[in-house]
Design a protein around this motif. Structure first.
Motif, PDB file in Angstrom:
ATOM      1  N   VAL A 133       0.842  -1.208   0.000  1.00 10.01           N
ATOM      2  CA  VAL A 133       0.000   0.000   0.000  1.00 10.01           C
ATOM      3  C   VAL A 133       0.870   1.248   0.000  1.00 10.01           C
ATOM      4  O   VAL A 133       0.609   2.212  -0.750  1.00 10.01           O
ATOM      5  N   ALA A 134       1.921   1.257   0.822  1.00 10.65           N
ATOM      6  CA  ALA A 134       2.822   2.412   0.880  1.00 10.65           C
ATOM      7  C   ALA A 134       3.482   2.652  -0.477  1.00 10.65           C
ATOM      8  O   ALA A 134       3.540   3.793  -0.966  1.00 10.65           O
ATOM      9  N   GLY A 135       3.968   1.583  -1.105  1.00 14.79           N
ATOM     10  CA  GLY A 135       4.576   1.731  -2.425  1.00 14.79           C
ATOM     11  C   GLY A 135       3.570   2.153  -3.476  1.00 14.79           C
ATOM     12  O   GLY A 135       3.891   2.953  -4.364  1.00 14.79           O
ATOM     13  N   ALA A 136       2.340   1.631  -3.373  1.00 13.93           N
ATOM     14  CA  ALA A 136       1.311   1.974  -4.351  1.00 13.93           C
ATOM     15  C   ALA A 136       0.923   3.441  -4.269  1.00 13.93           C
ATOM     16  O   ALA A 136       0.716   4.108  -5.290  1.00 13.93           O
ATOM     17  N   VAL A 137       0.811   3.966  -3.045  1.00 15.80           N
ATOM     18  CA  VAL A 137       0.453   5.379  -2.875  1.00 15.80           C
ATOM     19  C   VAL A 137       1.531   6.269  -3.484  1.00 15.80           C
ATOM     20  O   VAL A 137       1.231   7.227  -4.220  1.00 15.80           O
ATOM     21  N   GLN A 138       2.782   5.961  -3.201  1.00 11.58           N
ATOM     22  CA  GLN A 138       3.862   6.762  -3.782  1.00 11.58           C
ATOM     23  C   GLN A 138       3.914   6.607  -5.296  1.00 11.58           C
ATOM     24  O   GLN A 138       4.099   7.590  -6.028  1.00 11.58           O
ATOM     25  N   GLY A 139       3.734   5.377  -5.768  1.00  9.03           N
ATOM     26  CA  GLY A 139       3.744   5.149  -7.208  1.00  9.03           C
ATOM     27  C   GLY A 139       2.610   5.856  -7.919  1.00  9.03           C
ATOM     28  O   GLY A 139       2.793   6.378  -9.033  1.00  9.03           O
ATOM     29  N   PHE A 140       1.446   5.915  -7.291  1.00  8.00           N
ATOM     30  CA  PHE A 140       0.294   6.597  -7.900  1.00  8.00           C
ATOM     31  C   PHE A 140       0.571   8.089  -8.033  1.00  8.00           C
ATOM     32  O   PHE A 140       0.269   8.695  -9.077  1.00  8.00           O
ATOM     33  N   MET A 141       1.148   8.686  -6.998  1.00 10.00           N
ATOM     34  CA  MET A 141       1.445  10.121  -7.047  1.00 10.00           C
ATOM     35  C   MET A 141       2.510  10.434  -8.085  1.00 10.00           C
ATOM     36  O   MET A 141       2.461  11.462  -8.761  1.00 10.00           O
ATOM     37  N   ILE A 142       3.474   9.540  -8.232  1.00 13.75           N
ATOM     38  CA  ILE A 142       4.543   9.757  -9.213  1.00 13.75           C
ATOM     39  C   ILE A 142       4.033   9.537 -10.630  1.00 13.75           C
ATOM     40  O   ILE A 142       4.284  10.344 -11.537  1.00 13.75           O
ATOM     41  N   ALA A 143       3.293   8.448 -10.831  1.00 12.86           N
ATOM     42  CA  ALA A 143       2.876   8.066 -12.183  1.00 12.86           C
ATOM     43  C   ALA A 143       1.721   8.916 -12.700  1.00 12.86           C
ATOM     44  O   ALA A 143       1.740   9.364 -13.856  1.00 12.86           O
ATOM     45  N   TYR A 144       0.709   9.128 -11.874  1.00  8.61           N
ATOM     46  CA  TYR A 144      -0.528   9.742 -12.362  1.00  8.61           C
ATOM     47  C   TYR A 144      -0.660  11.217 -12.013  1.00  8.61           C
ATOM     48  O   TYR A 144      -1.397  11.941 -12.671  1.00  8.61           O
ATOM     49  N   PHE A 145       0.038  11.692 -10.981  1.00  8.22           N
ATOM     50  CA  PHE A 145       0.038  13.121 -10.673  1.00  8.22           C
ATOM     51  C   PHE A 145       1.255  13.828 -11.240  1.00  8.22           C
ATOM     52  O   PHE A 145       1.312  15.050 -11.263  1.00  8.22           O
ATOM     53  N   GLY A 146       2.250  13.078 -11.653  1.00 12.97           N
ATOM     54  CA  GLY A 146       3.430  13.666 -12.271  1.00 12.97           C
ATOM     55  C   GLY A 146       4.387  14.333 -11.306  1.00 12.97           C
ATOM     56  O   GLY A 146       5.235  15.129 -11.722  1.00 12.97           O
ATOM     57  N   ILE A 147       4.282  14.027 -10.006  1.00 11.59           N
ATOM     58  CA  ILE A 147       5.201  14.605  -9.030  1.00 11.59           C
ATOM     59  C   ILE A 147       6.531  13.848  -9.119  1.00 11.59           C
ATOM     60  O   ILE A 147       6.541  12.618  -9.153  1.00 11.59           O
ATOM     61  N   PRO A 148       7.644  14.544  -9.156  1.00 16.11           N
ATOM     62  CA  PRO A 148       8.941  13.851  -9.270  1.00 16.11           C
ATOM     63  C   PRO A 148       9.138  12.840  -8.148  1.00 16.11           C
ATOM     64  O   PRO A 148       8.783  13.085  -6.986  1.00 16.11           O
ATOM     65  N   SER A 149       9.741  11.713  -8.497  1.00 12.08           N
ATOM     66  CA  SER A 149       9.933  10.651  -7.509  1.00 12.08           C
ATOM     67  C   SER A 149      10.825  11.106  -6.357  1.00 12.08           C
ATOM     68  O   SER A 149      10.647  10.656  -5.222  1.00 12.08           O
ATOM     69  N   PHE A 150      11.753  11.987  -6.625  1.00 14.95           N
ATOM     70  CA  PHE A 150      12.623  12.484  -5.562  1.00 14.95           C
ATOM     71  C   PHE A 150      11.804  13.164  -4.467  1.00 14.95           C
ATOM     72  O   PHE A 150      12.031  12.934  -3.273  1.00 14.95           O
ATOM     73  N   ILE A 151      10.836  13.996  -4.862  1.00  7.04           N
ATOM     74  CA  ILE A 151      10.028  14.739  -3.902  1.00  7.04           C
ATOM     75  C   ILE A 151       9.082  13.802  -3.156  1.00  7.04           C
ATOM     76  O   ILE A 151       8.956  13.859  -1.928  1.00  7.04           O
ATOM     77  N   VAL A 152       8.411  12.926  -3.888  1.00  8.51           N
ATOM     78  CA  VAL A 152       7.441  12.021  -3.269  1.00  8.51           C
ATOM     79  C   VAL A 152       8.117  11.106  -2.256  1.00  8.51           C
ATOM     80  O   VAL A 152       7.643  10.939  -1.121  1.00  8.51           O
ATOM     81  N   THR A 153       9.208  10.521  -2.649  1.00  6.34           N
ATOM     82  CA  THR A 153       9.869   9.569  -1.741  1.00  6.34           C
ATOM     83  C   THR A 153      10.610  10.275  -0.610  1.00  6.34           C
ATOM     84  O   THR A 153      10.784   9.698   0.468  1.00  6.34           O
ATOM     85  N   LEU A 154      11.040  11.523  -0.827  1.00  4.00           N
ATOM     86  CA  LEU A 154      11.617  12.299   0.274  1.00  4.00           C
ATOM     87  C   LEU A 154      10.548  12.564   1.331  1.00  4.00           C
ATOM     88  O   LEU A 154      10.806  12.439   2.536  1.00  4.00           O
ATOM     89  N   ALA A 155       9.341  12.916   0.868  1.00  4.87           N
ATOM     90  CA  ALA A 155       8.229  13.081   1.798  1.00  4.87           C
ATOM     91  C   ALA A 155       7.907  11.764   2.496  1.00  4.87           C
ATOM     92  O   ALA A 155       7.647  11.729   3.705  1.00  4.87           O
ATOM     93  N   GLY A 156       7.942  10.665   1.742  1.00  8.18           N
ATOM     94  CA  GLY A 156       7.686   9.355   2.334  1.00  8.18           C
ATOM     95  C   GLY A 156       8.727   9.002   3.383  1.00  8.18           C
ATOM     96  O   GLY A 156       8.400   8.413   4.425  1.00  8.18           O
ATOM     97  N   MET A 157       9.975   9.366   3.140  1.00  8.45           N
ATOM     98  CA  MET A 157      11.032   9.108   4.111  1.00  8.45           C
ATOM     99  C   MET A 157      10.722   9.782   5.444  1.00  8.45           C
ATOM    100  O   MET A 157      10.850   9.174   6.520  1.00  8.45           O
ATOM    101  N   LEU A 158      10.286  11.035   5.398  1.00  4.31           N
ATOM    102  CA  LEU A 158       9.957  11.763   6.620  1.00  4.31           C
ATOM    103  C   LEU A 158       8.711  11.193   7.292  1.00  4.31           C
ATOM    104  O   LEU A 158       8.666  11.041   8.523  1.00  4.31           O
ATOM    105  N   ILE A 159       7.706  10.853   6.498  1.00  8.05           N
ATOM    106  CA  ILE A 159       6.448  10.332   7.056  1.00  8.05           C
ATOM    107  C   ILE A 159       6.668   8.992   7.746  1.00  8.05           C
ATOM    108  O   ILE A 159       6.239   8.783   8.886  1.00  8.05           O
ATOM    109  N   PHE A 160       7.337   8.070   7.076  1.00  3.81           N
ATOM    110  CA  PHE A 160       7.530   6.728   7.655  1.00  3.81           C
ATOM    111  C   PHE A 160       8.458   6.771   8.869  1.00  3.81           C
ATOM    112  O   PHE A 160       8.275   6.007   9.816  1.00  3.81           O
ATOM    113  N   ARG A 161       9.446   7.665   8.851  1.00  2.00           N
ATOM    114  CA  ARG A 161      10.318   7.785  10.016  1.00  2.00           C
ATOM    115  C   ARG A 161       9.525   8.309  11.213  1.00  2.00           C
ATOM    116  O   ARG A 161       9.689   7.831  12.341  1.00  2.00           O
ATOM    117  N   GLY A 162       8.650   9.292  10.955  1.00  2.00           N
ATOM    118  CA  GLY A 162       7.822   9.810  12.033  1.00  2.00           C
ATOM    119  C   GLY A 162       6.847   8.770  12.561  1.00  2.00           C
ATOM    120  O   GLY A 162       6.636   8.647  13.779  1.00  2.00           O
TER     121      GLY A 162
END
Length: 414
Positions: A133-162
């Motif tokens: 689910v975590a990978g799918a959410v990030q993949g959806f934002m990258i693939a279908y919203f066009g947000i760069p993977s660097f930004i999405v996964t950087l946000a994911g890094m902070l969220i999952f660490r928190g």
């Protein structure tokens, strides 16, 4: 009538250019083959040299059966992450969240099994689903919203660490059930007569040798059928001998200790499965296509958004698996787990032959890159090298690997 004998006598072959191995023909074939396949064989040769050097410097301690087993256990999670990261990089993206996701999954598993008493097989499945689910959410934002993977996964890094800190409340939580512990620390059971070796490990080694040789022969035949360039016959035979020798040595070392670790079986299944997908499956070809030339892939009918989505979903599942392996090996979930895992996985991919521009890389290359870092870490620990210098040396290794990739591209282009 006289006969000109000298005109009918063939001229002697120049030294070193005949097919006779004694005159250097075999050596020339080997060197030519290595030169033409430098990307494929370069890091494999580097790994062999590193093993030899550290074996000499540590007076053979590096290749002690116990240390080889520990080397597998200590680096298995990085190798699992490197497989997924290689696919992400081939597709032209990056994932900075895998270290934090690994820690979060370990925390989630601890809460389920330790605090709530959930059976470990159920907890394992739930953890893999959460990773998906975590990978799918990030993949959806990258693939279908066009947000760069660097930004999405950087946000994911902070969220999952928190979230890891929240779940564990800043404390270490354990121990795990015995069944889950074996996933990170267990070995194959003993079977058969007493041979002073681990029989199941010997059997697996023989099977692996046969499988590897047949796979190499099959791949060579397929390349010849499509009129693709293949390595010279002598170099190919030398490669088969090297593969057989390497697998045999590792098998004997593991079999003379406790046998093959369970996590090594998991890792082997992943390498075989993902290797097949990337070589033979349509999905693997599409990953190479969108990373190598996205506009051309779109014009060819490749559904790039769907492929990107599944690449990150897959990365989430592998990060969850790595998180379970780490937590099982440490027998506890820690808020500080997973630090710099994403950098280790990225470095393993690039050292193993991935390209910054995407479209290049192999699953086996990711494993080789991870083993290079693992042997460096283990060897420097045996030599009591400080962590400060270890970071410097690993950074230089990454820089050399990427520099070699750039140089190799320029040379091929020219």
């Amino acid at each position: 009538m006289s006969t000109d004998v000298t005109a009918r006598t063939p001229a002697p072959a120049p030294p070193g250019k005949s097919g006779d191995p004694a005159s250097g023909g075999l050596l020339r074939l080997v060197l030519d083959g290595l030169r033409n396949n430098m990307r494929q064989y370069g890091m494999l040769i580097a790994l062999g040299l590193i093993v030899v050097l550290f074996s000499v410097w540590t007076d053979g301690d590096l290749l002690l059966p116990r240390n080889v087993s520990n080397l597998v256990l200590q680096n298995s999670h990085i190798l699992i992450l490197a497989i997924g990261m290689m696919l992400v990089i081939i597709a032209g993206h990056i994932d900075l969240s895998v270290g934090s996701l690994t820690a979060f999954i370990g925390a989630f598993a601890a809460v389920l099994t330790v605090q709530h008493g959930v059976a470990w097989p159920v907890a394992l499945v739930l953890c893999l689903l959460v990773g998906a689910v975590a990978g799918a959410v990030q993949g959806f934002m990258i693939a279908y919203f066009g947000i760069p993977s660097f930004i999405v996964t950087l946000a994911g890094m902070l969220i999952f660490r928190g979230l890891t800190e929240i779940f564990l409340e800043g404390q270490t939580l354990g121990p795990f059930p015995d069944g889950l512990q074996k996933m990170g620390n267990g070995f194959l059971p003993e079977a058969g007569p007493n041979t002073n070796y681990h029989n199941l490990t010997l059997l697996l080694g023989i099977v692996l040798i046969v499988f590897s040789v047949l796979q190499e022969i099959r791949d060579r035949k397929r390349q010849q059928e499509f009129s693709l360039q293949v390595a010279p016959r002598n170099l190919f035979l030398l490669k088969l001998v090297a593969i057989t020798a390497a697998v045999l040595v590792v098998t004997m070392l593991l079999a003379s200790y406790k046998g093959a670790p369970i996590v090594l079986i998991i890792l082997g299944a992943l390498v075989v499965g993902y290797g097949y997908v990337m070589r033979n499956a349509v999905f693997g070809r599409h990953i190479y296509a969108i990373g190598g030339n996205l506009p051309a892939a779109k014009l060819s009918g490749v559904k790039d958004k769907k492929v990107t989505f599944y690449v990150f979903l897959n990365m989430g599942v592998l990060a969850a698996l790595a998180g379970l392996v780490v937590a099982a090996r440490l027998n506890a979930a820690s808020p500080k787990a997973g630090l710099n895992f994403e950098l280790e996985a990225i470095a393993s991919s690039f050292i193993g032959g991935a390209s910054m521009s995407g479209g290049v890389g192999t699953v086996l290359g990711a494993i080789i890159g991870g083993l290079v870092l693992g042997v460096l870490n283990n060897g420097m620990n045996l030599l009591s090298v400080g962590t400060d210098w270890q970071q410097v040396i690993k950074g230089l290794a990454l820089l050399v690997a990427v520099g070699f990739d750039v140089w190799n591209k320029r040379k091929s282009g020219s």
